[in-house]
Design a protein around this motif. Structure first.
Motif, PDB file in Angstrom:
ATOM      1  N   ALA A 158      13.368   4.842  65.525  1.00 49.75           N
ATOM      2  CA  ALA A 158      14.706   4.468  65.370  1.00 49.75           C
ATOM      3  C   ALA A 158      15.175   3.748  66.839  1.00 49.75           C
ATOM      4  O   ALA A 158      14.730   4.372  67.988  1.00 49.75           O
ATOM      5  N   TYR A 159      16.235   2.804  66.792  1.00 49.76           N
ATOM      6  CA  TYR A 159      16.757   2.354  67.706  1.00 49.76           C
ATOM      7  C   TYR A 159      18.143   3.391  68.187  1.00 49.76           C
ATOM      8  O   TYR A 159      18.977   3.346  67.248  1.00 49.76           O
ATOM      9  N   VAL A 160      18.375   3.915  69.392  1.00 51.66           N
ATOM     10  CA  VAL A 160      19.345   5.037  69.726  1.00 51.66           C
ATOM     11  C   VAL A 160      20.080   4.479  70.583  1.00 51.66           C
ATOM     12  O   VAL A 160      19.628   4.454  71.908  1.00 51.66           O
ATOM     13  N   ARG A 161      21.175   4.321  70.705  1.00 51.23           N
ATOM     14  CA  ARG A 161      22.276   3.780  71.803  1.00 51.23           C
ATOM     15  C   ARG A 161      23.100   4.855  72.409  1.00 51.23           C
ATOM     16  O   ARG A 161      23.593   5.817  71.671  1.00 51.23           O
ATOM     17  N   GLY A 162      22.523   5.244  73.619  1.00 55.37           N
ATOM     18  CA  GLY A 162      23.217   6.119  74.402  1.00 55.37           C
ATOM     19  C   GLY A 162      23.748   5.831  75.397  1.00 55.37           C
ATOM     20  O   GLY A 162      24.089   4.812  75.764  1.00 55.37           O
ATOM     21  N   PRO A 163      24.043   6.894  76.505  1.00 49.50           N
ATOM     22  CA  PRO A 163      24.736   6.191  77.578  1.00 49.50           C
ATOM     23  C   PRO A 163      23.756   5.250  78.736  1.00 49.50           C
ATOM     24  O   PRO A 163      24.524   4.501  79.227  1.00 49.50           O
ATOM     25  N   ASP A 164      22.430   5.355  78.390  1.00 51.12           N
ATOM     26  CA  ASP A 164      21.754   4.377  79.240  1.00 51.12           C
ATOM     27  C   ASP A 164      21.341   3.209  78.488  1.00 51.12           C
ATOM     28  O   ASP A 164      20.695   2.498  78.707  1.00 51.12           O
ATOM     29  N   GLY A 165      22.088   3.037  77.355  1.00 54.66           N
ATOM     30  CA  GLY A 165      21.923   1.807  76.612  1.00 54.66           C
ATOM     31  C   GLY A 165      21.034   2.264  75.373  1.00 54.66           C
ATOM     32  O   GLY A 165      20.809   3.156  74.876  1.00 54.66           O
ATOM     33  N   MET A 166      20.433   0.861  74.567  1.00 57.64           N
ATOM     34  CA  MET A 166      19.779   1.113  73.332  1.00 57.64           C
ATOM     35  C   MET A 166      18.188   1.375  73.902  1.00 57.64           C
ATOM     36  O   MET A 166      17.646   0.696  74.822  1.00 57.64           O
ATOM     37  N   LYS A 167      17.716   2.426  73.298  1.00 60.58           N
ATOM     38  CA  LYS A 167      16.240   2.738  73.478  1.00 60.58           C
ATOM     39  C   LYS A 167      15.614   3.061  72.172  1.00 60.58           C
ATOM     40  O   LYS A 167      16.179   3.656  71.137  1.00 60.58           O
ATOM     41  N   PHE A 168      14.257   2.884  72.078  1.00 56.28           N
ATOM     42  CA  PHE A 168      13.508   2.925  70.955  1.00 56.28           C
ATOM     43  C   PHE A 168      12.993   4.444  71.068  1.00 56.28           C
ATOM     44  O   PHE A 168      12.320   4.439  71.923  1.00 56.28           O
ATOM     45  N   ARG A 169      13.212   5.029  70.015  1.00 47.54           N
ATOM     46  CA  ARG A 169      12.328   6.399  70.023  1.00 47.54           C
ATOM     47  C   ARG A 169      11.534   6.477  68.658  1.00 47.54           C
ATOM     48  O   ARG A 169      11.845   6.397  67.423  1.00 47.54           O
ATOM     49  N   PRO A 170      10.303   6.513  69.054  1.00 49.99           N
ATOM     50  CA  PRO A 170       9.082   6.587  67.904  1.00 49.99           C
ATOM     51  C   PRO A 170       9.144   7.833  67.067  1.00 49.99           C
ATOM     52  O   PRO A 170       9.246   8.884  67.383  1.00 49.99           O
ATOM     53  N   ASN A 171       8.792   7.543  65.707  1.00 50.70           N
ATOM     54  CA  ASN A 171       8.203   8.714  64.993  1.00 50.70           C
ATOM     55  C   ASN A 171       6.856   8.769  65.193  1.00 50.70           C
ATOM     56  O   ASN A 171       6.052   8.102  65.021  1.00 50.70           O
ATOM     57  N   PRO A 172       6.540  10.287  65.987  1.00 45.13           N
ATOM     58  CA  PRO A 172       5.246  10.506  66.253  1.00 45.13           C
ATOM     59  C   PRO A 172       4.104  10.345  65.230  1.00 45.13           C
ATOM     60  O   PRO A 172       3.018   9.939  65.309  1.00 45.13           O
ATOM     61  N   VAL A 173       4.521  10.923  64.072  1.00 42.74           N
ATOM     62  CA  VAL A 173       3.519  10.773  62.911  1.00 42.74           C
ATOM     63  C   VAL A 173       3.388   9.461  62.433  1.00 42.74           C
ATOM     64  O   VAL A 173       2.180   9.169  62.296  1.00 42.74           O
ATOM     65  N   ALA A 174       4.239   8.665  62.344  1.00 41.15           N
ATOM     66  CA  ALA A 174       4.057   7.245  61.876  1.00 41.15           C
ATOM     67  C   ALA A 174       3.269   6.498  63.143  1.00 41.15           C
ATOM     68  O   ALA A 174       2.342   5.548  62.644  1.00 41.15           O
ATOM     69  N   MET A 175       3.324   6.802  64.198  1.00 41.60           N
ATOM     70  CA  MET A 175       2.928   5.979  65.383  1.00 41.60           C
ATOM     71  C   MET A 175       1.326   6.524  65.128  1.00 41.60           C
ATOM     72  O   MET A 175       0.145   5.581  65.314  1.00 41.60           O
ATOM     73  N   ILE A 176       0.808   7.762  64.815  1.00 42.40           N
ATOM     74  CA  ILE A 176      -0.634   8.075  64.686  1.00 42.40           C
ATOM     75  C   ILE A 176      -1.205   7.273  63.457  1.00 42.40           C
ATOM     76  O   ILE A 176      -2.167   6.892  63.534  1.00 42.40           O
ATOM     77  N   VAL A 177      -0.391   7.187  62.235  1.00 40.15           N
ATOM     78  CA  VAL A 177      -0.973   6.921  61.171  1.00 40.15           C
ATOM     79  C   VAL A 177      -1.226   5.247  61.489  1.00 40.15           C
ATOM     80  O   VAL A 177      -2.259   4.612  60.909  1.00 40.15           O
ATOM     81  N   VAL A 178      -0.423   4.619  62.198  1.00 38.62           N
ATOM     82  CA  VAL A 178      -0.391   3.060  62.410  1.00 38.62           C
ATOM     83  C   VAL A 178      -1.645   2.919  63.494  1.00 38.62           C
ATOM     84  O   VAL A 178      -2.339   1.691  63.489  1.00 38.62           O
ATOM     85  N   SER A 179      -1.567   3.920  64.221  1.00 39.65           N
ATOM     86  CA  SER A 179      -2.812   3.700  65.584  1.00 39.65           C
ATOM     87  C   SER A 179      -4.386   4.040  65.069  1.00 39.65           C
ATOM     88  O   SER A 179      -5.160   3.386  65.635  1.00 39.65           O
ATOM     89  N   VAL A 180      -4.409   4.622  64.109  1.00 40.76           N
ATOM     90  CA  VAL A 180      -5.773   5.042  63.700  1.00 40.76           C
ATOM     91  C   VAL A 180      -6.532   3.688  63.107  1.00 40.76           C
ATOM     92  O   VAL A 180      -7.588   3.589  63.630  1.00 40.76           O
ATOM     93  N   PRO A 181      -6.101   2.810  62.319  1.00 48.11           N
ATOM     94  CA  PRO A 181      -6.974   1.704  62.146  1.00 48.11           C
ATOM     95  C   PRO A 181      -7.361   1.064  63.619  1.00 48.11           C
ATOM     96  O   PRO A 181      -8.235   0.252  63.727  1.00 48.11           O
TER      97      PRO A 181
END
Length: 113
Positions: free
Chosen positions: A67-90
């Motif tokens: 998800a993209y999260v807008r906080g005091p430092d601006g917009m930042k991407f926060r990855p879903n760790p489980v999904a990143m593992i699933v995507v990185s395996v191939p």
């Protein structure tokens, strides 16, 4: 021009604990179809046949990657760790296979010299 592709990959903005959150996902789908007909000669005890057929289908999946999260430092991407593992395996598997093939090629080249 419709933008339904972006609307599927990025969800509606929601507010969570005072921060704006825009969910992001990897969206894949596909469709297929086919048809056919046939006629075959008599074989043993099976009479001559005729046939027709058709079919189709589709499917897809959505993988929430973060998800993209807008906080005091601006917009930042926060990855879903489980999904990143699933995507990185191939990707990791493909890189490992390629490195192994390169090493084999280099070693076989040295053996012939």
């Amino acid at each position: 021009m419709p933008s339904w592709g972006a609307k599927i990959a990025f969800g509606e903005t929601v507010t969570v604990s005072g921060q704006e959150v825009i969910p992001a996902a990897l969206v894949m789908f596909g469709f297929g179809g086919g048809g056919g007909s046939g006629k075959w000669p008599e074989r043993e005890a099976v009479p001559e046949g005729e046939g027709e057929g058709s079919g189709g289908g589709g499917g897809g999946y959505v993988l929430p990657i973060g998800a993209y999260v807008r906080g005091p430092d601006g917009m930042k991407f926060r990855p879903n760790p489980v999904a990143m593992i699933v995507v990185s395996v191939p990707l990791v598997s493909a890189v490992g296979w390629a490195v192994a093939r390169i090493i084999t090629a280099v070693n076989s080249g040295r053996a012939t010299n």
